[in-house]
Design a protein around this motif. Structure first.
Motif, PDB file in Angstrom:
ATOM      1  N   PHE A 114       1.063  -1.156   0.007  1.00 52.80           N
ATOM      2  CA  PHE A 114       0.121   0.185  -0.111  1.00 52.80           C
ATOM      3  C   PHE A 114       0.837   1.270   0.242  1.00 52.80           C
ATOM      4  O   PHE A 114       1.734   1.285   0.962  1.00 52.80           O
ATOM      5  CB  PHE A 114      -0.893   0.047   1.093  1.00 52.80           C
ATOM      6  N   HIS A 115       0.530   2.095  -0.861  1.00 53.04           N
ATOM      7  CA  HIS A 115       1.432   3.321  -1.057  1.00 53.04           C
ATOM      8  C   HIS A 115       0.631   4.437  -1.603  1.00 53.04           C
ATOM      9  O   HIS A 115      -0.512   4.443  -1.638  1.00 53.04           O
ATOM     10  CB  HIS A 115       2.763   3.328  -1.665  1.00 53.04           C
ATOM     11  N   VAL A 116       1.285   5.416  -2.073  1.00 53.99           N
ATOM     12  CA  VAL A 116       0.414   6.623  -2.785  1.00 53.99           C
ATOM     13  C   VAL A 116       1.192   7.119  -3.958  1.00 53.99           C
ATOM     14  O   VAL A 116       2.324   6.594  -3.980  1.00 53.99           O
ATOM     15  CB  VAL A 116       0.605   7.845  -1.719  1.00 53.99           C
ATOM     16  N   LEU A 117       0.402   7.678  -4.807  1.00 54.60           N
ATOM     17  CA  LEU A 117       1.239   7.886  -6.216  1.00 54.60           C
ATOM     18  C   LEU A 117       1.049   9.631  -6.188  1.00 54.60           C
ATOM     19  O   LEU A 117       0.275  10.298  -6.016  1.00 54.60           O
ATOM     20  CB  LEU A 117      -0.020   7.461  -7.222  1.00 54.60           C
ATOM     21  N   GLY A 118       2.488  10.016  -6.596  1.00 57.47           N
ATOM     22  CA  GLY A 118       2.814  11.389  -6.769  1.00 57.47           C
ATOM     23  C   GLY A 118       3.077  11.646  -8.301  1.00 57.47           C
ATOM     24  O   GLY A 118       3.296  10.585  -9.224  1.00 57.47           O
ATOM     25  N   GLU A 119       3.424  12.867  -8.814  1.00 58.10           N
ATOM     26  CA  GLU A 119       3.964  13.364  -9.959  1.00 58.10           C
ATOM     27  C   GLU A 119       2.806  12.747 -11.016  1.00 58.10           C
ATOM     28  O   GLU A 119       3.230  12.208 -12.199  1.00 58.10           O
ATOM     29  CB  GLU A 119       5.241  12.647 -10.410  1.00 58.10           C
ATOM     30  N   SER A 120       1.515  12.729 -10.717  1.00 54.33           N
ATOM     31  CA  SER A 120       0.554  12.158 -11.613  1.00 54.33           C
ATOM     32  C   SER A 120      -0.667  12.736 -11.292  1.00 54.33           C
ATOM     33  O   SER A 120      -0.936  12.898 -10.122  1.00 54.33           O
ATOM     34  CB  SER A 120       0.494  10.412 -11.481  1.00 54.33           C
ATOM     35  N   SER A 121      -1.614  13.121 -12.151  1.00 53.83           N
ATOM     36  CA  SER A 121      -3.073  13.584 -12.103  1.00 53.83           C
ATOM     37  C   SER A 121      -4.020  12.319 -11.658  1.00 53.83           C
ATOM     38  O   SER A 121      -3.613  11.336 -12.265  1.00 53.83           O
ATOM     39  CB  SER A 121      -3.424  14.297 -13.095  1.00 53.83           C
ATOM     40  N   ILE A 122      -4.890  12.412 -10.677  1.00 51.79           N
ATOM     41  CA  ILE A 122      -5.695  11.374 -10.568  1.00 51.79           C
ATOM     42  C   ILE A 122      -6.471  11.081 -11.760  1.00 51.79           C
ATOM     43  O   ILE A 122      -7.110  10.108 -11.901  1.00 51.79           O
ATOM     44  CB  ILE A 122      -6.790  11.746  -9.392  1.00 51.79           C
ATOM     45  N   ASP A 123      -6.425  11.947 -12.891  1.00 52.72           N
ATOM     46  CA  ASP A 123      -7.395  11.576 -14.341  1.00 52.72           C
ATOM     47  C   ASP A 123      -6.410  10.408 -14.837  1.00 52.72           C
ATOM     48  O   ASP A 123      -7.032   9.861 -15.982  1.00 52.72           O
ATOM     49  CB  ASP A 123      -7.336  12.975 -15.095  1.00 52.72           C
ATOM     50  N   ASP A 124      -5.147  10.392 -14.423  1.00 51.03           N
ATOM     51  CA  ASP A 124      -4.516   9.456 -15.359  1.00 51.03           C
ATOM     52  C   ASP A 124      -4.182   8.065 -14.523  1.00 51.03           C
ATOM     53  O   ASP A 124      -3.837   7.007 -15.477  1.00 51.03           O
ATOM     54  CB  ASP A 124      -2.920  10.039 -15.640  1.00 51.03           C
ATOM     55  N   VAL A 125      -4.447   8.213 -13.282  1.00 53.66           N
ATOM     56  CA  VAL A 125      -4.166   6.716 -12.533  1.00 53.66           C
ATOM     57  C   VAL A 125      -5.129   5.707 -13.110  1.00 53.66           C
ATOM     58  O   VAL A 125      -6.229   6.040 -13.147  1.00 53.66           O
ATOM     59  CB  VAL A 125      -4.278   6.967 -11.143  1.00 53.66           C
ATOM     60  N   HIS A 126      -4.608   4.490 -13.292  1.00 56.06           N
ATOM     61  CA  HIS A 126      -5.441   3.485 -13.730  1.00 56.06           C
ATOM     62  C   HIS A 126      -4.642   2.076 -13.324  1.00 56.06           C
ATOM     63  O   HIS A 126      -3.468   2.036 -13.089  1.00 56.06           O
ATOM     64  CB  HIS A 126      -5.682   3.562 -15.169  1.00 56.06           C
ATOM     65  N   MET A 127      -5.554   1.042 -13.212  1.00 60.69           N
ATOM     66  CA  MET A 127      -4.923  -0.288 -12.983  1.00 60.69           C
ATOM     67  C   MET A 127      -4.273  -0.880 -14.074  1.00 60.69           C
ATOM     68  O   MET A 127      -4.410  -0.400 -15.353  1.00 60.69           O
ATOM     69  CB  MET A 127      -6.159  -1.173 -12.737  1.00 60.69           C
ATOM     70  N   GLY A 128      -3.017  -1.407 -13.914  1.00 62.63           N
ATOM     71  CA  GLY A 128      -1.811  -1.716 -14.826  1.00 62.63           C
ATOM     72  C   GLY A 128      -0.850  -0.870 -15.069  1.00 62.63           C
ATOM     73  O   GLY A 128      -0.157  -1.203 -15.716  1.00 62.63           O
ATOM     74  N   MET A 129      -1.172   0.432 -14.473  1.00 66.76           N
ATOM     75  CA  MET A 129      -0.073   1.356 -14.848  1.00 66.76           C
ATOM     76  C   MET A 129       0.916   1.140 -14.106  1.00 66.76           C
ATOM     77  O   MET A 129       1.252   0.721 -12.805  1.00 66.76           O
ATOM     78  CB  MET A 129      -0.680   2.548 -14.083  1.00 66.76           C
ATOM     79  N   ARG A 130       2.295   1.195 -14.617  1.00 65.12           N
ATOM     80  CA  ARG A 130       3.591   1.046 -14.152  1.00 65.12           C
ATOM     81  C   ARG A 130       4.095   1.999 -13.550  1.00 65.12           C
ATOM     82  O   ARG A 130       4.067   3.147 -13.809  1.00 65.12           O
ATOM     83  CB  ARG A 130       4.314   0.734 -15.346  1.00 65.12           C
ATOM     84  N   VAL A 131       4.707   1.786 -12.208  1.00 60.98           N
ATOM     85  CA  VAL A 131       5.166   2.904 -11.175  1.00 60.98           C
ATOM     86  C   VAL A 131       6.622   2.405 -10.735  1.00 60.98           C
ATOM     87  O   VAL A 131       6.899   1.300 -10.934  1.00 60.98           O
ATOM     88  CB  VAL A 131       4.077   3.141 -10.226  1.00 60.98           C
ATOM     89  N   GLU A 132       7.144   3.570 -10.175  1.00 63.15           N
ATOM     90  CA  GLU A 132       8.697   3.109  -9.400  1.00 63.15           C
ATOM     91  C   GLU A 132       8.392   4.159  -8.187  1.00 63.15           C
ATOM     92  O   GLU A 132       7.918   5.022  -8.171  1.00 63.15           O
ATOM     93  CB  GLU A 132       9.641   3.695 -10.578  1.00 63.15           C
ATOM     94  N   ALA A 133       9.472   3.795  -7.218  1.00 61.82           N
ATOM     95  CA  ALA A 133       9.405   4.557  -6.026  1.00 61.82           C
ATOM     96  C   ALA A 133      10.385   5.696  -6.383  1.00 61.82           C
ATOM     97  O   ALA A 133      11.093   5.765  -7.050  1.00 61.82           O
ATOM     98  CB  ALA A 133      10.137   3.355  -5.048  1.00 61.82           C
ATOM     99  N   VAL A 134       9.791   6.649  -5.694  1.00 58.79           N
ATOM    100  CA  VAL A 134      10.659   7.766  -5.329  1.00 58.79           C
ATOM    101  C   VAL A 134      11.050   7.788  -3.983  1.00 58.79           C
ATOM    102  O   VAL A 134      10.073   8.246  -3.137  1.00 58.79           O
ATOM    103  CB  VAL A 134       9.807   9.368  -5.831  1.00 58.79           C
ATOM    104  N   TRP A 135      12.386   7.813  -3.470  1.00 59.37           N
ATOM    105  CA  TRP A 135      12.744   7.870  -2.080  1.00 59.37           C
ATOM    106  C   TRP A 135      13.119   9.158  -1.834  1.00 59.37           C
ATOM    107  O   TRP A 135      13.591  10.013  -2.572  1.00 59.37           O
ATOM    108  CB  TRP A 135      13.944   6.855  -2.260  1.00 59.37           C
TER     109      TRP A 135
END
Ligand SMILES: [Zn+2]
Length: 168
Positions: A114-135
Motif C-alpha cells: 500500500f502506498h501513494v501516487l505522486g507526479e501524476s494527475s488522478i485523471d491518469d491513474v489506472h489499473m495496470g499502470m507501471r510505477v517506480e518508487a521515489v525515495w
C-alpha cells in the motif's frame, strides 16, 4: 448563537483522534524494516508454492509454515493493481489533494504494497499502470516504508490484466 445559525445543518464536525501505541515488529518485520533503512525491499518465499510475500510476517498464512529461507530482494517498481482517490488531508502525507492511494504489486512479489501516487494527475491513474518508487534523500532514511516518499508513473506500457488479476 443566533436562531438562524441554530437551524443551519451541521456540515463539518472536527473530532481529533490520537492513538499512541508501541509496535513490536518481531524478527521478520524487523528484517524487512531494517532493509528499508538500506534502501532495499526484502520479501520472503513460501517453501510450499514459491509465492513471494512482501512484507513477510515470517510464516505463510495460506500453508501455515514458517518462511525461513533467504530473503528475496525485490525491485522498487511494479504495477498498480487497484487504487482509490483520497480527498481528505493526512498529516503524514505531503501530496496535494486529491491524490491516489495505490496498491502496488512489486515485480516478482505476490502480495500488495500500500502506498501513494505522486507526479501524476488522478485523471491518469489506472489499473495496470507501471510505477517506480521515489525515495527520500538518503540522509532522511530510517527503518521505515516512509523512506519511499511515493511512487510515480514510469511511462512503460501497462501490465496486461491477466498478469496481475490474481493479486487484486
Ligand atoms: Zn505458502
Amino acid at each position: 448563537m443566533s436562531e438562524s445559525e441554530e437551524r443551519k445543518p451541521v456540515e463539518v464536525l472536527r473530532t481529533p483522534v490520537v492513538l499512541d501505541y508501541t509496535y513490536s515488529a518481531g524478527q521478520s518485520s524487523s528484517r524487512h524494516l531494517r532493509a528499508f533503512g538500506k534502501g532495499k525491499l526484502l520479501g520472503q518465499r513460501c517453501p510450499v508454492d514459491g509465492r513471494v510475500y512482501f512484507p513477510s510476517r515470517g510464516s505463510c498464512p495460506q500453508h501455515g509454515v514458517p518462511i525461513e529461507g533467504e530473503p528475496v530482494e525485490l525491485p522498487d517498481r511494479g504495477t498498480i493493481v487497484t487504487y482509490s482517490v483520497n480527498r481528505v488531508p493526512s498529516e503524514n502525507i505531503d501530496l496535494e489533494l486529491p491524490y491516489a492511494a495505490i496498491q502496488v504489486l512489486l515485480d516478482g512479489a505476490d502480495t500488495i504494497l500500500f502506498h501513494v501516487l505522486g507526479e501524476s494527475s488522478i485523471d491518469d491513474v489506472h489499473m495496470g499502470m507501471r510505477v517506480e518508487a521515489v525515495w527520500k534523500p538518503e540522509e532522511e532514511w530510517d527503518d521505515s516504508v516512509a523512506n519511499i516518499r511515493y511512487f510515480r508513473p514510469t511511462g512503460e506500457p501497462d501490465t496486461p490484466f491477466d498478469q496481475y488479476k490474481e493479486h487484486i
